[in-house]
Design a protein around this motif. Structure first.
Motif, short mmCIF file in Angstrom:
data_model
loop_
_atom_site.label_atom_id
_atom_site.label_comp_id
_atom_site.label_asym_id
_atom_site.label_seq_id
_atom_site.Cartn_x
_atom_site.Cartn_y
_atom_site.Cartn_z
N ALA A 244 8.70 -4.96 -4.05
CA ALA A 244 8.90 -5.47 -5.33
C ALA A 244 8.28 -4.46 -6.35
CB ALA A 244 7.95 -6.94 -5.43
N ALA A 245 7.19 -3.55 -6.08
CA ALA A 245 6.69 -2.97 -6.88
C ALA A 245 7.73 -1.57 -7.07
CB ALA A 245 5.30 -2.11 -6.22
N TYR A 246 8.29 -1.03 -6.04
CA TYR A 246 9.27 -0.39 -5.97
C TYR A 246 10.28 -0.52 -7.02
CZ TYR A 246 7.19 2.31 -2.08
OH TYR A 246 6.55 3.01 -1.26
N ARG A 247 10.89 -1.68 -6.69
CA ARG A 247 12.13 -2.54 -7.40
C ARG A 247 11.86 -2.51 -8.89
NH1 ARG A 247 12.36 -6.40 -4.14
NH2 ARG A 247 11.51 -7.81 -5.49
N ASN A 248 10.52 -2.70 -9.14
CA ASN A 248 10.10 -2.82 -10.90
C ASN A 248 9.69 -1.53 -11.32
OD1 ASN A 248 10.40 -5.71 -11.55
ND2 ASN A 248 9.66 -5.91 -9.67
N GLY A 249 9.82 -0.50 -10.68
CA GLY A 249 9.35 0.70 -11.25
C GLY A 249 7.81 1.03 -11.19
N LEU A 250 6.95 0.37 -10.28
CA LEU A 250 5.81 0.72 -10.28
C LEU A 250 5.66 1.49 -8.87
CD1 LEU A 250 4.42 -3.05 -10.99
CD2 LEU A 250 4.69 -1.14 -12.64
N ALA A 251 4.24 2.25 -9.00
CA ALA A 251 3.99 2.65 -7.86
C ALA A 251 2.84 1.90 -7.07
CB ALA A 251 3.14 4.36 -8.18
N PRO A 252 3.01 1.62 -5.94
CA PRO A 252 2.05 0.76 -5.22
C PRO A 252 0.92 1.62 -4.95
CG PRO A 252 3.93 1.33 -3.84
CD PRO A 252 4.33 1.98 -5.19
N VAL A 253 -0.19 1.04 -4.99
CA VAL A 253 -1.63 1.60 -4.66
C VAL A 253 -1.97 0.83 -3.18
CG1 VAL A 253 -3.87 2.13 -5.08
CG2 VAL A 253 -2.19 2.06 -6.91
N LEU A 254 -1.32 1.58 -2.17
CA LEU A 254 -1.48 0.68 -0.84
C LEU A 254 -2.96 1.06 -0.25
CD1 LEU A 254 -0.43 -0.74 1.84
CD2 LEU A 254 0.46 1.62 2.34
N CYS A 255 -3.54 -0.13 -0.14
CA CYS A 255 -4.88 -0.11 0.51
C CYS A 255 -4.96 -0.05 1.84
CB CYS A 255 -5.91 -1.17 0.11
SG CYS A 255 -5.85 -1.30 -2.02
N VAL A 256 -5.56 0.92 2.51
CA VAL A 256 -5.69 1.12 3.95
C VAL A 256 -7.26 1.14 4.31
CG1 VAL A 256 -3.35 1.82 4.43
CG2 VAL A 256 -5.15 3.40 4.02
N ASP B 191 2.20 3.18 8.02
CA ASP B 191 3.73 3.04 8.44
C ASP B 191 4.46 1.75 8.48
OD1 ASP B 191 3.79 5.61 9.02
OD2 ASP B 191 3.23 5.62 11.16
N ALA B 192 3.52 0.52 8.71
CA ALA B 192 4.26 -0.70 8.69
C ALA B 192 4.64 -0.95 7.45
CB ALA B 192 3.32 -1.51 9.25
N VAL B 193 3.76 -0.82 6.30
CA VAL B 193 4.24 -1.49 5.04
C VAL B 193 5.33 -0.66 4.62
CG1 VAL B 193 3.30 -1.80 2.65
CG2 VAL B 193 2.13 -2.28 4.61
N VAL C 231 -1.76 -3.01 -3.62
CA VAL C 231 -0.96 -4.01 -2.61
C VAL C 231 -2.04 -3.71 -1.21
CG1 VAL C 231 1.00 -4.29 -3.43
CG2 VAL C 231 0.61 -2.50 -1.97
N GLY C 232 -2.25 -4.71 -0.61
CA GLY C 232 -2.82 -4.73 0.90
C GLY C 232 -4.20 -4.47 0.71
N PHE D 110 -6.54 -14.13 1.98
CA PHE D 110 -5.19 -14.94 1.52
C PHE D 110 -4.06 -14.69 2.65
CE2 PHE D 110 -7.21 -14.07 -2.50
CZ PHE D 110 -7.40 -15.28 -2.81
N GLY D 111 -4.53 -13.91 3.83
CA GLY D 111 -3.65 -13.69 4.95
C GLY D 111 -2.49 -12.93 4.83
N ASP D 112 -2.64 -11.78 3.79
CA ASP D 112 -1.55 -11.05 3.46
C ASP D 112 -1.48 -10.03 4.82
OD1 ASP D 112 -1.52 -11.89 0.91
OD2 ASP D 112 -1.96 -10.07 0.02
N ASP D 113 -0.35 -10.17 5.46
CA ASP D 113 -0.08 -9.37 6.71
C ASP D 113 0.74 -8.00 6.26
OD1 ASP D 113 2.26 -10.29 6.38
OD2 ASP D 113 1.95 -11.66 8.44
N ASP D 114 0.99 -7.34 7.00
CA ASP D 114 1.76 -6.10 6.69
C ASP D 114 3.46 -6.38 6.33
OD1 ASP D 114 -0.18 -4.15 7.58
OD2 ASP D 114 0.67 -3.93 9.67
N ASP D 115 3.76 -7.68 6.66
CA ASP D 115 5.14 -7.95 6.29
C ASP D 115 5.11 -8.54 4.89
OD1 ASP D 115 8.13 -8.52 6.81
OD2 ASP D 115 7.43 -10.98 6.36
N VAL D 116 4.09 -9.36 4.38
CA VAL D 116 3.72 -9.69 2.87
C VAL D 116 3.68 -8.33 2.16
CG1 VAL D 116 2.17 -11.12 1.63
CG2 VAL D 116 3.22 -11.93 3.74
N ILE D 117 2.75 -7.72 2.43
CA ILE D 117 2.32 -6.54 1.99
C ILE D 117 3.66 -5.62 1.63
CG2 ILE D 117 0.93 -4.49 1.93
CD1 ILE D 117 -1.17 -6.13 3.43
N GLY D 118 4.37 -5.40 2.81
CA GLY D 118 5.77 -4.68 2.48
C GLY D 118 6.53 -5.29 1.59
#
Length: 194
Positions: free
Chosen positions: A50-62, A82-84, A28-29, A37-45
């Protein structure tokens, strides 16, 4: 008259589908998703939730857009870090997060950031991540032109590599995997050779 079906942007895969086929992670991110695609912190959050809810570990790109000091990179990336999760937590979702530090200026570049710069930034990001509730086991990995030879140059504070184009080259990928196994002491334990 019917409305056209809503279409996902290329590369979009629902987390439920990833989990159903045995996937454990969701990226994500990524900087290109943000830019193209305009993914902002809100969309990435929302994607992180959704990743957490489905048992996945998000790989948060920063990653910061331009070269600067390691301290500047830590400040910039900490705000993204912090935002995501804050957005995901506002929806009641949280869990282990893997942070992929990819300075935007190094993505696709001829060379990655210097090993000392990478280590300094990751040390700062790791400390920041571990200060967040529920993240004591969450690692920070490096991406951004991460290729053969890099893992050997990084200190043990860097948990691993987040591969891009080098993962598509079988010889480069084998070298990186051998170097990683060597770093972890796996080759010595199994008697295998690089």
């Amino acid at each position: 008259m019917s409305l056209p079906a809503k279409r996902s942007a290329p590369g979009s895969v629902p987390p439920k589908a990833i989990a159903e086929v045995g996937g454990r992670y969701a990226e994500v991110g990524h900087a290109e998703r943000r830019r193209i695609f305009g993914d902002d912190d809100d969309v990435i959050g929302l994607k992180t939730a959704a990743a957490y809810r489905n048992g996945l570990a998000p790989v948060l790109c920063v990653g910061e857009p331009g070269r600067g000091t390691a301290a500047d990179a830590v400040r910039y990336c900490s705000r993204e870090m912090d935002a995501v999760p804050n957005r995901a937590e506002s929806l009641g979702q949280s869990g282990r997060t893997i942070v992929g530090y990819e300075p935007q200026w190094a993505i696709g570049a001829a060379e990655p950031a210097t090993p000392s710069f990478i280590s300094d930034v990751i040390r700062g990001l790791d400390a920041h991540l571990r200060s967040r509730p529920g993240q004591p086991d969450s690692p920070v990995i490096y991406g951004g032109s991460a290729g053969p030879g890099l893992i050997r140059q990084l200190d043990s504070g860097v948990a691993g590599l987040f591969l891009g184009r080098f993962a598509h080259n079988p010889a480069a990928l084998r070298t990186i995997l051998d170097e990683t196994a060597e770093r972890l002491g796996l080759l010595a334990r199994t008697g295998a050779t690089a």
